[in-house]
Design a protein around this motif. Structure first.
Motif, PDB file in Angstrom:
ATOM      1  N   TYR A 171      -2.632 -24.374  22.086  1.00  0.00           N
ATOM      2  CA  TYR A 171      -3.418 -25.612  22.183  1.00  0.00           C
ATOM      3  C   TYR A 171      -4.555 -25.585  21.170  1.00  0.00           C
ATOM      4  CZ  TYR A 171      -6.415 -29.241  24.100  1.00  0.00           C
ATOM      5  OH  TYR A 171      -7.188 -30.351  24.237  1.00  0.00           O
ATOM      6  N   GLN A 172      -5.273 -24.488  21.108  1.00  0.00           N
ATOM      7  CA  GLN A 172      -6.428 -24.363  20.228  1.00  0.00           C
ATOM      8  C   GLN A 172      -6.032 -24.457  18.749  1.00  0.00           C
ATOM      9  OE1 GLN A 172      -9.515 -24.201  21.399  1.00  0.00           O
ATOM     10  NE2 GLN A 172     -10.345 -24.224  19.313  1.00  0.00           N
ATOM     11  N   LEU A 173      -4.907 -23.832  18.426  1.00  0.00           N
ATOM     12  CA  LEU A 173      -4.489 -23.786  17.019  1.00  0.00           C
ATOM     13  C   LEU A 173      -3.512 -24.905  16.649  1.00  0.00           C
ATOM     14  CD1 LEU A 173      -5.859 -21.030  17.359  1.00  0.00           C
ATOM     15  CD2 LEU A 173      -4.060 -20.041  15.952  1.00  0.00           C
ATOM     16  N   LYS A 174      -3.284 -25.796  17.594  1.00  0.00           N
ATOM     17  CA  LYS A 174      -2.358 -26.924  17.383  1.00  0.00           C
ATOM     18  C   LYS A 174      -0.980 -26.439  16.899  1.00  0.00           C
ATOM     19  CE  LYS A 174      -5.876 -30.400  16.535  1.00  0.00           C
ATOM     20  NZ  LYS A 174      -7.047 -29.513  16.783  1.00  0.00           N
ATOM     21  N   MET A 175      -0.503 -25.404  17.582  1.00  0.00           N
ATOM     22  CA  MET A 175       0.850 -24.907  17.299  1.00  0.00           C
ATOM     23  C   MET A 175       1.651 -25.036  18.593  1.00  0.00           C
ATOM     24  SD  MET A 175      -0.248 -21.461  15.280  1.00  0.00           S
ATOM     25  CE  MET A 175       1.255 -20.980  14.514  1.00  0.00           C
ATOM     26  N   SER A 176       2.973 -24.921  18.495  1.00  0.00           N
ATOM     27  CA  SER A 176       3.764 -25.019  19.725  1.00  0.00           C
ATOM     28  C   SER A 176       3.777 -23.674  20.442  1.00  0.00           C
ATOM     29  CB  SER A 176       5.193 -25.459  19.400  1.00  0.00           C
ATOM     30  OG  SER A 176       5.903 -24.403  18.811  1.00  0.00           O
ATOM     31  N   ASN A 177       3.897 -23.733  21.767  1.00  0.00           N
ATOM     32  CA  ASN A 177       4.010 -22.506  22.571  1.00  0.00           C
ATOM     33  C   ASN A 177       5.143 -21.637  22.055  1.00  0.00           C
ATOM     34  OD1 ASN A 177       2.076 -23.553  24.175  1.00  0.00           O
ATOM     35  ND2 ASN A 177       3.330 -23.660  26.041  1.00  0.00           N
ATOM     36  N   HIS A 178       6.211 -22.353  21.669  1.00  0.00           N
ATOM     37  CA  HIS A 178       7.422 -21.686  21.225  1.00  0.00           C
ATOM     38  C   HIS A 178       7.154 -20.815  19.986  1.00  0.00           C
ATOM     39  CE1 HIS A 178      11.755 -21.646  21.755  1.00  0.00           C
ATOM     40  NE2 HIS A 178      11.811 -21.387  20.461  1.00  0.00           N
ATOM     41  N   THR A 179       6.385 -21.358  19.047  1.00  0.00           N
ATOM     42  CA  THR A 179       6.071 -20.615  17.820  1.00  0.00           C
ATOM     43  C   THR A 179       5.280 -19.359  18.143  1.00  0.00           C
ATOM     44  OG1 THR A 179       5.991 -22.706  16.628  1.00  0.00           O
ATOM     45  CG2 THR A 179       5.000 -20.812  15.531  1.00  0.00           C
ATOM     46  N   ILE A 180       4.250 -19.509  18.991  1.00  0.00           N
ATOM     47  CA  ILE A 180       3.428 -18.350  19.362  1.00  0.00           C
ATOM     48  C   ILE A 180       4.294 -17.284  20.022  1.00  0.00           C
ATOM     49  CG2 ILE A 180       1.500 -17.575  20.813  1.00  0.00           C
ATOM     50  CD1 ILE A 180       0.424 -19.339  18.670  1.00  0.00           C
ATOM     51  N   SER A 181       5.160 -17.757  20.935  1.00  0.00           N
ATOM     52  CA  SER A 181       6.001 -16.810  21.663  1.00  0.00           C
ATOM     53  C   SER A 181       6.988 -16.110  20.719  1.00  0.00           C
ATOM     54  CB  SER A 181       6.701 -17.560  22.800  1.00  0.00           C
ATOM     55  OG  SER A 181       7.975 -17.061  23.014  1.00  0.00           O
ATOM     56  N   TYR A 187      10.414 -12.454  16.893  1.00  0.00           N
ATOM     57  CA  TYR A 187      11.563 -13.255  16.477  1.00  0.00           C
ATOM     58  C   TYR A 187      11.327 -13.845  15.094  1.00  0.00           C
ATOM     59  CZ  TYR A 187      13.921 -13.243  21.005  1.00  0.00           C
ATOM     60  OH  TYR A 187      14.603 -12.892  22.127  1.00  0.00           O
ATOM     61  N   LYS A 188      10.021 -14.115  14.796  1.00  0.00           N
ATOM     62  CA  LYS A 188       9.679 -14.704  13.507  1.00  0.00           C
ATOM     63  C   LYS A 188       8.557 -13.901  12.898  1.00  0.00           C
ATOM     64  CE  LYS A 188      10.686 -19.591  14.270  1.00  0.00           C
ATOM     65  NZ  LYS A 188      10.031 -20.759  14.885  1.00  0.00           N
ATOM     66  N   ASN A 191       3.853 -16.556   8.623  1.00  0.00           N
ATOM     67  CA  ASN A 191       3.705 -16.890   7.209  1.00  0.00           C
ATOM     68  C   ASN A 191       2.224 -16.802   6.812  1.00  0.00           C
ATOM     69  OD1 ASN A 191       2.459 -19.317   7.969  1.00  0.00           O
ATOM     70  ND2 ASN A 191       4.429 -20.384   8.053  1.00  0.00           N
ATOM     71  N   LYS A 192       1.937 -16.997   5.546  1.00  0.00           N
ATOM     72  CA  LYS A 192       0.577 -16.849   5.020  1.00  0.00           C
ATOM     73  C   LYS A 192      -0.422 -17.750   5.750  1.00  0.00           C
ATOM     74  CE  LYS A 192       0.874 -15.332   0.200  1.00  0.00           C
ATOM     75  NZ  LYS A 192       1.038 -15.885  -1.153  1.00  0.00           N
ATOM     76  N   GLU A 193      -0.028 -19.001   5.919  1.00  0.00           N
ATOM     77  CA  GLU A 193      -0.917 -19.974   6.564  1.00  0.00           C
ATOM     78  C   GLU A 193      -1.263 -19.541   7.982  1.00  0.00           C
ATOM     79  OE1 GLU A 193       0.409 -24.099   6.607  1.00  0.00           O
ATOM     80  OE2 GLU A 193       1.046 -23.800   4.521  1.00  0.00           O
ATOM     81  N   GLN A 194      -0.244 -19.101   8.702  1.00  0.00           N
ATOM     82  CA  GLN A 194      -0.474 -18.674  10.085  1.00  0.00           C
ATOM     83  C   GLN A 194      -1.409 -17.475  10.120  1.00  0.00           C
ATOM     84  OE1 GLN A 194       3.669 -18.251  11.019  1.00  0.00           O
ATOM     85  NE2 GLN A 194       3.776 -20.224  12.095  1.00  0.00           N
ATOM     86  N   ILE A 195      -1.193 -16.525   9.211  1.00  0.00           N
ATOM     87  CA  ILE A 195      -2.055 -15.336   9.187  1.00  0.00           C
ATOM     88  C   ILE A 195      -3.509 -15.727   8.901  1.00  0.00           C
ATOM     89  CG2 ILE A 195      -2.572 -13.203   7.924  1.00  0.00           C
ATOM     90  CD1 ILE A 195       0.403 -12.713   7.689  1.00  0.00           C
ATOM     91  N   SER A 196      -3.716 -16.626   7.927  1.00  0.00           N
ATOM     92  CA  SER A 196      -5.107 -16.967   7.610  1.00  0.00           C
ATOM     93  C   SER A 196      -5.747 -17.777   8.740  1.00  0.00           C
ATOM     94  CB  SER A 196      -5.196 -17.697   6.264  1.00  0.00           C
ATOM     95  OG  SER A 196      -4.615 -18.955   6.358  1.00  0.00           O
ATOM     96  N   LEU A 197      -4.937 -18.604   9.412  1.00  0.00           N
ATOM     97  CA  LEU A 197      -5.454 -19.361  10.554  1.00  0.00           C
ATOM     98  C   LEU A 197      -5.846 -18.425  11.701  1.00  0.00           C
ATOM     99  CD1 LEU A 197      -5.882 -22.292  11.614  1.00  0.00           C
ATOM    100  CD2 LEU A 197      -3.586 -22.151  12.578  1.00  0.00           C
TER     101      LEU A 197
END
Ligand SMILES: [Zn+2]
Ligand SMILES: [Zn+2]
Length: 206
Positions: A171-181, A187-188, A191-197
């Protein structure tokens, strides 16, 4: 289009054949003799397009079938007759202690399985289960991978220290639960953007 003489003749022959045999139980029983002694006809034969019910002594179940399937195609009790693929699946699951929870409909159609070792339920095609991935996806996914991304491990530690759930972070990072999980289970790869965020938030809420 008008019917030719020959077609009319064939048609009449067909109708007469139907009349002759429509209600003859004896005729039907003779046609069903390939089934052997194990099958007992419980209902009257009324024609090939109507259903009849047999009692199958070997399995103790009732088998209802369109009479034409018996006369023309020599069907057997559905409860007992299994294709080669299904027999293979049953044997595989018996050998590997896996329960089959839904109907078999070919090697490519997904079936619900439950390994007795963990009781997780999952869907997979029989061909995938036998020749592909044998493991339960839940047990497999939750098990930490050897070359697990060290940054993600840090991230998980940080999240837990603050008592946040995956949903809180999503919710805080405006990402889907699925991506975080998926990231946390390895499983994944992030990427660079996610790491810097993530880094930004991890620095912010130390
Ligand atoms: Zn049977
Ligand atoms: Zn499992």
């Amino acid at each position: 289009m008008e019917l030719g003489k020959r077609e009319i003749h064939d048609h009449e022959r067909f109708i007469n054949y139907g009349r002759e045999h429509r209600y003859s139980n004896d005729w039907f029983l003779r046609k069903a003799s390939y089934l052997g002694e194990d099958y007992e006809l419980l209902t009257d034969y009324k024609g090939c397009k109507y259903k009849v019910t047999f009692y199958h002594k070997k399995c103790g179940k009732l088998w209802t079938v369109r009479a034409g399937g018996v006369v023309l195609d020599h069907y057997h009790c559905v409860h007992c007759f299994r294709s080669r693929g299904e027999r293979r699946l049953i044997k595989f699951c018996k050998d590997n202690n896996i329960e089959i929870l839904s109907e078999y409909a070919g090697m490519k159609a997904k079936v619900k399985f439950k390994p007795k070792s963990c009781n997780h339920e999952f869907y997979r095609s029989p061909s995938d289960l036998i020749w592909g991935t044998k493991e339960c996806p839940y047990c497999n996914g939750l098990r930490p991978k050897e070359n697990f991304n060290s940054f993600i491990l840090e991230f998980i530690k940080w999240r837990k220290i603050h008592g946040w759930t995956q949903a809180d972070i999503a919710y805080q990072l405006k990402m889907s639960n699925h991506t975080i999980s998926d990231l946390e289970r390895g499983y994944k790869e992030p990427n660079k953007e996610q790491i810097s965020l993530f880094k930004y938030y991890m620095d912010f809420y130390k």
